[in-house]
Design a protein around this motif. Structure first.
Motif, PDB file in Angstrom:
ATOM      1  N   ALA A  43       0.842  -1.195   0.000  1.00 38.56           N
ATOM      2  CA  ALA A  43       0.000   0.000   0.000  1.00 38.56           C
ATOM      3  C   ALA A  43       0.874   1.240   0.000  1.00 38.56           C
ATOM      4  N   SER A  44       0.465   2.233  -0.808  1.00 42.00           N
ATOM      5  CA  SER A  44       1.260   3.460  -0.926  1.00 42.00           C
ATOM      6  C   SER A  44       0.594   4.671  -0.284  1.00 42.00           C
ATOM      7  N   ASP A  45      -0.650   4.526   0.167  1.00 43.92           N
ATOM      8  CA  ASP A  45      -1.329   5.661   0.800  1.00 43.92           C
ATOM      9  C   ASP A  45      -2.393   5.133   1.764  1.00 43.92           C
ATOM     10  N   GLU A  46      -3.091   6.043   2.411  1.00 43.14           N
ATOM     11  CA  GLU A  46      -4.054   5.651   3.439  1.00 43.14           C
ATOM     12  C   GLU A  46      -5.243   4.889   2.843  1.00 43.14           C
ATOM     13  N   ASP A  47      -5.686   5.269   1.651  1.00 42.35           N
ATOM     14  CA  ASP A  47      -6.787   4.545   1.015  1.00 42.35           C
ATOM     15  C   ASP A  47      -6.416   3.083   0.788  1.00 42.35           C
ATOM     16  N   GLU A  48      -5.219   2.853   0.270  1.00 42.63           N
ATOM     17  CA  GLU A  48      -4.787   1.482  -0.001  1.00 42.63           C
ATOM     18  C   GLU A  48      -4.564   0.713   1.305  1.00 42.63           C
ATOM     19  N   MET A  49      -4.089   1.391   2.345  1.00 48.36           N
ATOM     20  CA  MET A  49      -3.963   0.747   3.651  1.00 48.36           C
ATOM     21  C   MET A  49      -5.331   0.316   4.173  1.00 48.36           C
ATOM     22  N   GLN A  50      -6.318   1.169   3.984  1.00 43.30           N
ATOM     23  CA  GLN A  50      -7.662   0.816   4.445  1.00 43.30           C
ATOM     24  C   GLN A  50      -8.162  -0.425   3.715  1.00 43.30           C
ATOM     25  N   LEU A  51      -7.909  -0.504   2.410  1.00 42.18           N
ATOM     26  CA  LEU A  51      -8.359  -1.661   1.637  1.00 42.18           C
ATOM     27  C   LEU A  51      -7.667  -2.943   2.067  1.00 42.18           C
ATOM     28  N   ILE A  52      -6.355  -2.893   2.323  1.00 40.38           N
ATOM     29  CA  ILE A  52      -5.700  -4.139   2.719  1.00 40.38           C
ATOM     30  C   ILE A  52      -6.127  -4.565   4.126  1.00 40.38           C
ATOM     31  N   GLY A  93       0.231  -0.703  -5.162  1.00 38.35           N
ATOM     32  CA  GLY A  93      -1.010   0.026  -4.923  1.00 38.35           C
ATOM     33  C   GLY A  93      -1.976   0.009  -6.084  1.00 38.35           C
ATOM     34  N   LEU A  94      -1.450   0.060  -7.296  1.00 41.74           N
ATOM     35  CA  LEU A  94      -2.343   0.024  -8.453  1.00 41.74           C
ATOM     36  C   LEU A  94      -3.045  -1.315  -8.569  1.00 41.74           C
ATOM     37  N   SER A  95      -2.400  -2.402  -8.114  1.00 45.02           N
ATOM     38  CA  SER A  95      -3.055  -3.712  -8.092  1.00 45.02           C
ATOM     39  C   SER A  95      -4.163  -3.734  -7.049  1.00 45.02           C
ATOM     40  N   TRP A 137      -4.236   3.079 -19.958  1.00 39.59           N
ATOM     41  CA  TRP A 137      -3.641   1.796 -20.341  1.00 39.59           C
ATOM     42  C   TRP A 137      -3.920   0.694 -19.316  1.00 39.59           C
ATOM     43  N   SER A 138      -4.785   0.966 -18.354  1.00 37.10           N
ATOM     44  CA  SER A 138      -5.131  -0.018 -17.311  1.00 37.10           C
ATOM     45  C   SER A 138      -3.878  -0.669 -16.731  1.00 37.10           C
ATOM     46  N   ILE A 139      -3.011   0.149 -16.200  1.00 35.91           N
ATOM     47  CA  ILE A 139      -1.711  -0.321 -15.709  1.00 35.91           C
ATOM     48  C   ILE A 139      -1.774  -0.615 -14.211  1.00 35.91           C
ATOM     49  N   HIS A 140      -1.178  -1.717 -13.823  1.00 33.15           N
ATOM     50  CA  HIS A 140      -0.828  -1.904 -12.411  1.00 33.15           C
ATOM     51  C   HIS A 140       0.539  -2.558 -12.361  1.00 33.15           C
ATOM     52  N   ILE A 141       1.381  -2.089 -11.446  1.00 28.14           N
ATOM     53  CA  ILE A 141       2.791  -2.450 -11.443  1.00 28.14           C
ATOM     54  C   ILE A 141       3.025  -3.682 -10.569  1.00 28.14           C
ATOM     55  N   LEU A 142       3.617  -4.703 -11.195  1.00 28.10           N
ATOM     56  CA  LEU A 142       3.942  -5.954 -10.528  1.00 28.10           C
ATOM     57  C   LEU A 142       5.426  -6.258 -10.740  1.00 28.10           C
TER      58      LEU A 142
END
Length: 385
Positions: A87-96, A241-243, A272-277
């Motif tokens: 997670a890179s921010d608070e929103d992503e932390m909340q989701l995980i 985070g994009l994933s 481009w519907s990108i998520h970094i893996l």
């Protein structure tokens, strides 16, 4: 005369053959190329039930068991190093955090990682990026250019699967209780049932049904660095985070809709519907990606046959903001194509009681095929496996 002929030697077809063989059936598999070379070999090789919705997570968890069992018998390149979502921010932390709670309810092992644990476990991870992570210890990776070939070798030598390669099926007709299958080179086989797990043969054999389907094709661009050197080790599958903002499992989180509604529109990530893996291969190189460009299956040529360097450059730029690899020098670039349905999990059709089409599994293939195929073979043959 076979009990089952599987058309298509990718991961979905191979696991249909595997489960039929395990049930004691006589099985043949027909592959259009000399060896499988499409979507099954052109992906990250990540087996990540954690990214699936509840239904497909169950298939994926069964797939994990199957992969590990196979690896205990024959080296198909399975490595259990786990999966992490960073997670890179608070929103992503909340989701995980919300997904971790859902995992606990479903009995699926996951572990919340604080910022320091992420930095300690994933070399080169930038402190400016990481806020925390969600780790799945049971998940595995495979080498995508190796796994399917070793699996088919195992099925041929140990399970007596009859494999016919470099043969395109041009006719599949049911007469009485027998399905007659013929290839372009005039090779003829007979079976009680046929399962078609390849979109190309589906299009050739049943063009009207194919035209009516809601299949679409996704073109994914990926890259592979040069080997990072013996001193660098990046464990397991690393999703970012994009994933978190894209994968189906997170869509079941209470906050997902509100968080998605706040995202900026028109960004390169959206375009481009990108998520970094990231995933390190056995030779020390790191696979990076990926992007998604879509077209209806009938318009696949519109996606072109070249690489869009603007997409690759953007993905490398974003990757460098996340992990400081020893080298980002790219050794290989490629794209993969996979089909999926716009409105369903995958495409299923029964031509008659003896001929079945199963394709369009999309990005769920490497993770979900083993578990799904077990259930499908059981249903098709009224078996308990």
């Amino acid at each position: 005369m076979y009990d089952l002929i599987v058309i298509g030697g990718g991961v979905l077809g191979a696991f249909h053959a595997y489960h039929a063989l395990e049930a004691g059936l006589k099985v043949a598999l027909i592959e259009k190329d000399k060896a499988p070379q499409d979507a099954t070999t052109r992906n990250f090789g990540q087996v990540v039930p954690s990214g699936m919705n509840t239904k497909w997570q169950n298939y994926g968890r069964e797939s994990l068991r199957i992969y590990k069992d196979l690896q205990s018998q024959f080296d198909i390149s399975v490595r259990q190093n786990g999966t992490v979502y960073l997670a890179s921010d608070e929103d992503e932390m909340q989701l995980i955090e919300e997904l971790h709670a859902i995992n606990n309810q479903n009995g699926y092992a996951s572990e919340l990682l604080n910022k320091q644990a992420c930095l300690d476990n994933y070399p080169g991870l930038k402190s400016s990026y990481a806020k925390g992570g969600l780790f799945y210890p049971e998940e595995v990776t495979v080498e995508p250019r190796i796994m399917i070939h070793r699996l088919l070798e195992f099925l041929k030598t140990e399970k007596k699967l009859a494999i016919y390669t470099a043969k395109t099926v041009t006719s599949c007709e049911h007469t009485g209780n027998i399905v007659n299958v013929e290839t372009a080179c005039g090779h003829k086989l007979k079976a009680s049932k046929v399962v078609i797990c390849n979109g190309r043969e589906f299009k050739i054999l049943y063009p009207a049904l194919f035209a009516q389907s809601d299949l679409q094709v996704s073109k994914l661009q990926m890259m592979q660095t040069k080997p990072q050197g013996s001193g660098y080790h990046l464990p397991g599958s690393v999703l970012t985070g994009l994933s978190i903002r894209r994968y189906e499992s997170f869509s079941e989180c209470p906050s997902f809709s509100a968080i998605k509604s706040r995202e900026a529109q028109g960004s390169p990530e959206k375009k481009w519907s990108i998520h970094i893996l990231f995933k390190q291969a056995t030779d020390g190189s790191v696979i990076l990606g990926d992007s998604h460009q879509y077209a209806d299956a009938k318009d696949i040529d519109d996606l072109g046959h070249g690489m869009d360097m603007a997409i690759d450059d953007f993905m490398v730029q974003k990757a460098k903001e996340i992990i400081d690899l020893p080298t980002y020098e790219i050794a290989h670039r490629w794209y993969g194509m996979y089909s999926q349905c716009k409105t369903k999990d995958l495409f299923q059709a029964t031509v008659d009681e003896h001929i079945h089409i199963v394709t369009g599994i999309g990005g769920k293939g490497m993770t979900g095929s083993a578990g799904y195929a077990k259930e499908n073979i059981q249903n098709l043959f009224n078996l308990t496996i």
